[in-house]
Each structure stands twice: as C-alpha cells, then as structure tokens.
Design an enzyme around this catalytic site. Structure first.
Site, PDB file in Angstrom:
ATOM      1  N   ASP A 231       0.769  -1.387   0.151  1.00  0.00           N
ATOM      2  CA  ASP A 231      -0.014  -0.103  -0.039  1.00  0.00           C
ATOM      3  C   ASP A 231       0.948   1.259  -0.052  1.00  0.00           C
ATOM      4  O   ASP A 231       1.949   1.152  -0.219  1.00  0.00           O
ATOM      5  CB  ASP A 231      -1.055  -0.159   1.163  1.00  0.00           C
ATOM      6  CG  ASP A 231      -0.490  -0.437   2.647  1.00  0.00           C
ATOM      7  OD1 ASP A 231       0.872   0.269   2.728  1.00  0.00           O
ATOM      8  OD2 ASP A 231      -0.887  -1.218   3.255  1.00  0.00           O
ATOM      9  N   LYS A 253      -4.393   2.626   0.577  1.00  0.00           N
ATOM     10  CA  LYS A 253      -5.434   3.350   1.121  1.00  0.00           C
ATOM     11  C   LYS A 253      -4.970   4.826   1.393  1.00  0.00           C
ATOM     12  O   LYS A 253      -4.002   5.237   1.655  1.00  0.00           O
ATOM     13  CB  LYS A 253      -5.561   2.712   2.578  1.00  0.00           C
ATOM     14  CG  LYS A 253      -6.099   1.422   2.516  1.00  0.00           C
ATOM     15  CD  LYS A 253      -6.690   1.015   3.739  1.00  0.00           C
ATOM     16  CE  LYS A 253      -6.404  -0.381   4.191  1.00  0.00           C
ATOM     17  NZ  LYS A 253      -6.021  -0.637   5.546  1.00  0.00           N
ATOM     18  N   MET A 366      -1.496   8.852  12.703  1.00  0.00           N
ATOM     19  CA  MET A 366      -2.623   9.312  11.808  1.00  0.00           C
ATOM     20  C   MET A 366      -3.265  10.663  12.667  1.00  0.00           C
ATOM     21  O   MET A 366      -4.630  10.658  12.498  1.00  0.00           O
ATOM     22  CB  MET A 366      -3.865   7.979  12.075  1.00  0.00           C
ATOM     23  CG  MET A 366      -3.219   6.742  11.260  1.00  0.00           C
ATOM     24  SD  MET A 366      -4.344   5.573  11.638  1.00  0.00           S
ATOM     25  CE  MET A 366      -3.797   5.037  13.293  1.00  0.00           C
TER      26      MET A 366
HETATM   27  N1  SAH Z   1       1.841   0.061  10.815  1.00  0.00           N
HETATM   28  C1  SAH Z   1       2.331   1.240  10.673  1.00  0.00           C
HETATM   29  C2  SAH Z   1       1.346   2.271  10.943  1.00  0.00           C
HETATM   30  C3  SAH Z   1       0.228   2.545   9.949  1.00  0.00           C
HETATM   31  S1  SAH Z   1      -1.027   3.798  10.501  1.00  0.00           S
HETATM   32  C4  SAH Z   1       3.454   1.247  11.593  1.00  0.00           C
HETATM   33  O1  SAH Z   1       3.917   0.455  12.179  1.00  0.00           O
HETATM   34  O2  SAH Z   1       4.188   2.234  11.366  1.00  0.00           O
HETATM   35  C5  SAH Z   1      -0.324   5.171   9.466  1.00  0.00           C
HETATM   36  C6  SAH Z   1       0.212   5.960  10.220  1.00  0.00           C
HETATM   37  O3  SAH Z   1       1.572   5.705  10.732  1.00  0.00           O
HETATM   38  C7  SAH Z   1       0.497   7.424   9.509  1.00  0.00           C
HETATM   39  O4  SAH Z   1      -0.662   8.244   9.650  1.00  0.00           O
HETATM   40  C8  SAH Z   1       1.530   8.139  10.247  1.00  0.00           C
HETATM   41  O5  SAH Z   1       1.048   8.612  11.664  1.00  0.00           O
HETATM   42  C9  SAH Z   1       2.272   6.766  10.570  1.00  0.00           C
HETATM   43  N2  SAH Z   1       3.613   6.764   9.644  1.00  0.00           N
HETATM   44  C10 SAH Z   1       3.789   5.592   8.929  1.00  0.00           C
HETATM   45  N3  SAH Z   1       5.044   5.881   8.361  1.00  0.00           N
HETATM   46  C11 SAH Z   1       5.553   6.960   8.548  1.00  0.00           C
HETATM   47  C12 SAH Z   1       6.511   7.767   8.122  1.00  0.00           C
HETATM   48  N4  SAH Z   1       7.499   7.403   7.545  1.00  0.00           N
HETATM   49  N5  SAH Z   1       6.812   8.964   8.795  1.00  0.00           N
HETATM   50  C13 SAH Z   1       5.817   9.566   9.822  1.00  0.00           C
HETATM   51  N6  SAH Z   1       4.803   8.775  10.148  1.00  0.00           N
HETATM   52  C14 SAH Z   1       4.486   7.464   9.679  1.00  0.00           C
END
Ligand code: SAH
Length: 446
Positions: A231, A253, A366
């Site tokens: 995704d 998404k 998020m």
């Molecule tokens: N499973 C993922 C989270 C998914 S929810 C994890 O463990 O990181 C999606 C949220 O993750 C985004 O809205 C943001 O808040 C955060 N996120 C994911 N990658 C990011 C990145 N490279 N930099 C900042 N926030 C990130």
C-alpha cells in the site's frame, strides 16, 4: 592441436566432460598418450593441416607455435567451428571456465580472459562455501524430479516444495548421508496433498520508509514471493526488492478513500493462497501496530492457510531515532504510549483524563487532521501549554522534516508549514532533546 603440457591439461578436462578426442601433433606427452589409450582417443601423428578440422565439433589450439595457432583459429572460424586458442582470449570463440565440480552440480567461473588468478581466488572461496555433499543433494533432487512434477503439476507450489525440501530437514538428511530417511520424509510430504497445494501468506512489516530498515527475514521472503500486495506507506525501493517476475498488486489506502476495502484485501489474500501462491502482504511499519494485521490473518486462520507475521520497525521507532528524539529518557520520560489520532465524528475519541502524566511520551499515529483536537484536549486535561510537540513528516526517508512547537502553538505552525503525509506527532519533554541530538541537522528542521 598440440601435444605438450598445455594440450594435456585441456585434454584432461575435455575427456572428463565426455568428449571424443583427436590429438594432432608430431609428438605428444606420455600422459596424454596414456589418456588417449584409456578413452579410445586418436593420436594423429604429424603437423597440422586444415583438413584435420573437418570431423571436429570443437577445436583447441595448444601448440607452442603462435603462427600455427593463428592458422588454426582462421581455419576453424571459416568452417564455423568453435575454437579456443590457449592464452589468447581474442582468438577464442569459447572459453574453458574455471570450475567447481560437485558432480552433477557444476559451477563455472570466468573473468573473460582478464585474470585467471582472480578466478582461481574466487573458485577457492566457492569451493569452501559449497559443501562437497551438495553433489549428492543435486542427485537426490534429480531422482525425484519427475515424481514431484507428476504430483504437483503447477509451477508455483512445486517451486515452494523444492525450496522447502532443499533448505529444510530433508536436505539435512541427505547431506548427512541418510538418504533413506530423506526419501521417507519426501514421500510423506508428497502424500500430504492438502498442504502441497496451499500457498502461504506472509504479513511483512516493511518499516517506516528507509529500505535499509527492512529485516533480513522480510528481504528473504520478499525475494521468494509470487505475489506482493502493498500500500501507499511502502516505498517503491522496497517493492522493487521483490523477485523480478513476481506479481505486484497495489491495494493502497488514503484517508476516507479506501482504494481496496479491507474486507476485499482479506479475501484476496485467501484467494491467492488457495491458488497455491506465495503471497507477501507488505505493510508500512509493523503489521501489528495500527496495521489491521490482526484482521487480515483472522480470515487466513479460519481457512487454515499457513501464514507468518514478520515484525517491522514501526513509524514511532523509526521517526524518533532519525529525528533524534529518544522516546524514553531517564530524566524525562519513563513510559511511551502509541495512540491513534484519527478523527471520528469530528473528534478524537479517548479518555483524555488518562494522558496527564508529564513523564509519559505520547506518539500519535494518523493525527494530522486531529492535531487541533489533540492539542486542545491535552491542555483542557491538565497538560501545560508549553509541552513540546514534534511533527515528523515522512520519517526516515530523505524527505524527512521535523516541525517543533508546543501544545499552544502547534496548530498554527502546522497550518503554515502544510506538511505532507505520512506524519507522526510526538508529544512530551523528550522533544526538547531534538535540537541537540538530531543528526539530520538544521536544514531539515523548521
Ligand atoms: N503499521 C504502521 C502504521 C500504520 S498507520 C507502523 O507501524 O508504522 C499510518 C500512520 O503511520 C500514518 O498516518 C503516520 O501517522 C504513521 N507513519 C507511517 N509511516 C510514517 C513515516 N515514514 N513518517 C511519519 N509517520 C509515519
């Protein structure tokens, strides 16, 4: 052509490979003569003539006379015969590579004539790396190749079967010389039809962005997958690490615009696995941190499809490290909390009274849209307006930016900076350390 030491060496290789040999030379070494006798070879005593080539498939010129060698090369190419002039790469239409012989396994190494010593060094390394018993393993696999093909007609599951067999306990038995036991286990596995035809699903954490933050296991599974579902959060560089002929399916998404609804993704995983495919479901960060990984494997478990979950570095860990913000610190924070920051009915729903501790770092995932609500609620429930806040944009990537403010002024700062997703919000005294600990430097910091 030629009967000296060089010709003898080449003759030995050719005879071992099963060639029928004719040696043209006025004189030949005693060893060569013996070899010819043993293998029904012919010694054609005399000087070279073009007609000597007529019945040959492959020509080797190994005489001490370069003009004769050149003549052989010219005649042979005119007759469209493959020819090798020893030690003259420009006069070769084929080469004798250096080989590691694990019959029936054969590894050939060539430097295209540039450095025989280098190929020899490389050969020594490979010799040391490939156990002698690998030849036995190859023979073993060869013996059952047709049988396995009959039992598992489709290619994907068959490849999976062989990979697991050649890297698993069956191979160990063969390498240890217990072929009967290996054979018994192989037949047992072939008998378990249900397991043979089902694929597998790997739910793999791809980390927060920087491809170097992938785990070894994630990289290995990615290399073995038939299909990769990914995704928006997964960087292109990581998707590129999949096998070249693997199918790639984007199921990205975006907030409020779910390109492929979650239930469809869950079902797709089941369908692909039931077709016998090996499926990697790549998730940004860690699959079990706000990744809905739990829902995806629930359906797999119900259908008894084998799966594995591979942890990844979650955004909080990645972004905090790269931004120089320790999530805990002896002096500032004794705990850290990962919190969902999305808006539901225009608000962020939490029991805000439980966020009062000043020694707890809060990380909101998020949370960009909900940021004004988060800042207001925390202040309304006792956190000081001066509490430092960091917003990390595209953490761990080359585009990473860190915006620092306080609960009181963060909303305004964000409105001005207009950060791009994904963003992570870190709140707590540890954010103050960012300035001194950040190695991304001032340029990345606003
Ligand atoms: N499973 C993922 C989270 C998914 S929810 C994890 O463990 O990181 C999606 C949220 O993750 C985004 O809205 C943001 O808040 C955060 N996120 C994911 N990658 C990011 C990145 N490279 N930099 C900042 N926030 C990130």
């Amino acid at each position: 052509m030629g009967g000296g030491a060089v010709a003898t060496r080449k003759a030995r290789l050719l005879l071992r490979a099963g060639a029928t040999l004719t040696v043209v030379s006025p004189e030949i070494s005693r060893e060569l003569q013996a070899m010819l006798g043993e293998h029904n070879g012919v010694w054609q005593r005399g000087r070279y003539q073009e007609s000597d080539l007529h019945s040959a498939h492959l020509v080797v010129a190994a005489t001490p006379d370069t003009s004769v060698n050149e003549q052989v090369y010219n005649d042979a190419t005119r007759q469209s015969k493959l020819v090798n002039v020893v030690d003259a790469p420009h006069l070769c239409t084929f080469i004798f590579p250096s080989i590691v012989d694990r019959d029936p396994l054969l590894i050939a190494i060539s430097s295209s004539g540039t450095s025989p010593v280098l190929t020899r060094i490389l050969r020594r390394k490979i010799e040391a790396m490939v156990p002698a018993a690998y030849g036995r393993l190859a023979s073993f696999a060869g013996r059952f190749r047709q049988l396995v093909k009959d039992k598992i007609p489709s290619e994907g599951p068959r490849r999976l079967f062989w990979e697991q067999t050649l890297e698993g306990t069956i191979a160990e038995q063969v390498l240890a010389g217990r072929e009967e036991e290996a054979e018994r286990q192989l037949h047992a596995r072939l008998g378990d039809t249900e397991a043979l035809h089902s694929g597998e699903v790997y739910l793999v954490g791809a980390g927060p962005g920087d491809p170097d933050l992938l785990t070894f296991k994630a990289a290995r599974l990615l290399q073995s997958a038939d299909v990769v579902l990914y995704d928006r959060l997964v960087s292109a560089a990581i998707v590129d690490m999949a096998r070249r002929d693997a199918e790639r399916i984007y199921v990205g998404k975006r907030r409020a615009d779910h390109s492929v609804p979650q239930t469809e993704i869950n079902q797709l995983l089941v369908d692909l696995a039931q077709q016998g495919k090996r499926v990697v479901r790549l998730k940004g960060g860690d699959p079990f941190v706000f990744g809905r990984g739990g829902e995806e494997i629930e359906l797999l478990a119900k259908h008894r499809i084998p799966f594995q979950v591979v942890p990844g570095i979650t955004a909080a860990n990645g972004a905090a490290c790269y931004a120089g913000i320790p999530l805990t610190h002896r002096d500032h924070a004794q705990s850290v909390r990962f919190v969902a920051g999305y808006l539901k009915n225009d608000t962020v729903e939490h029991d805000w009274t439980s966020f009062q501790s000043t020694t707890e770092t809060l990380v909101f995932y998020m949370g960009l849209l909900g940021l004004p609500v988060i800042c207001a609620q925390l202040q309304a429930h006792g956190r000081s307006p001066d509490t430092p806040v960091a917003l990390v944009e595209r953490g761990t990537t080359l585009e990473q930016k860190v915006l620092v403010g306080t609960l009181a002024n963060m909303e305004e700062k964000v409105a001005q900076a207009q950060p791009a997703a994904p963003t992570l919000i870190i709140i707590g005294d540890v954010v103050r350390l960012h300035e001194s600990l950040s190695w991304f430097g001032q340029a990345a910091t606003e």
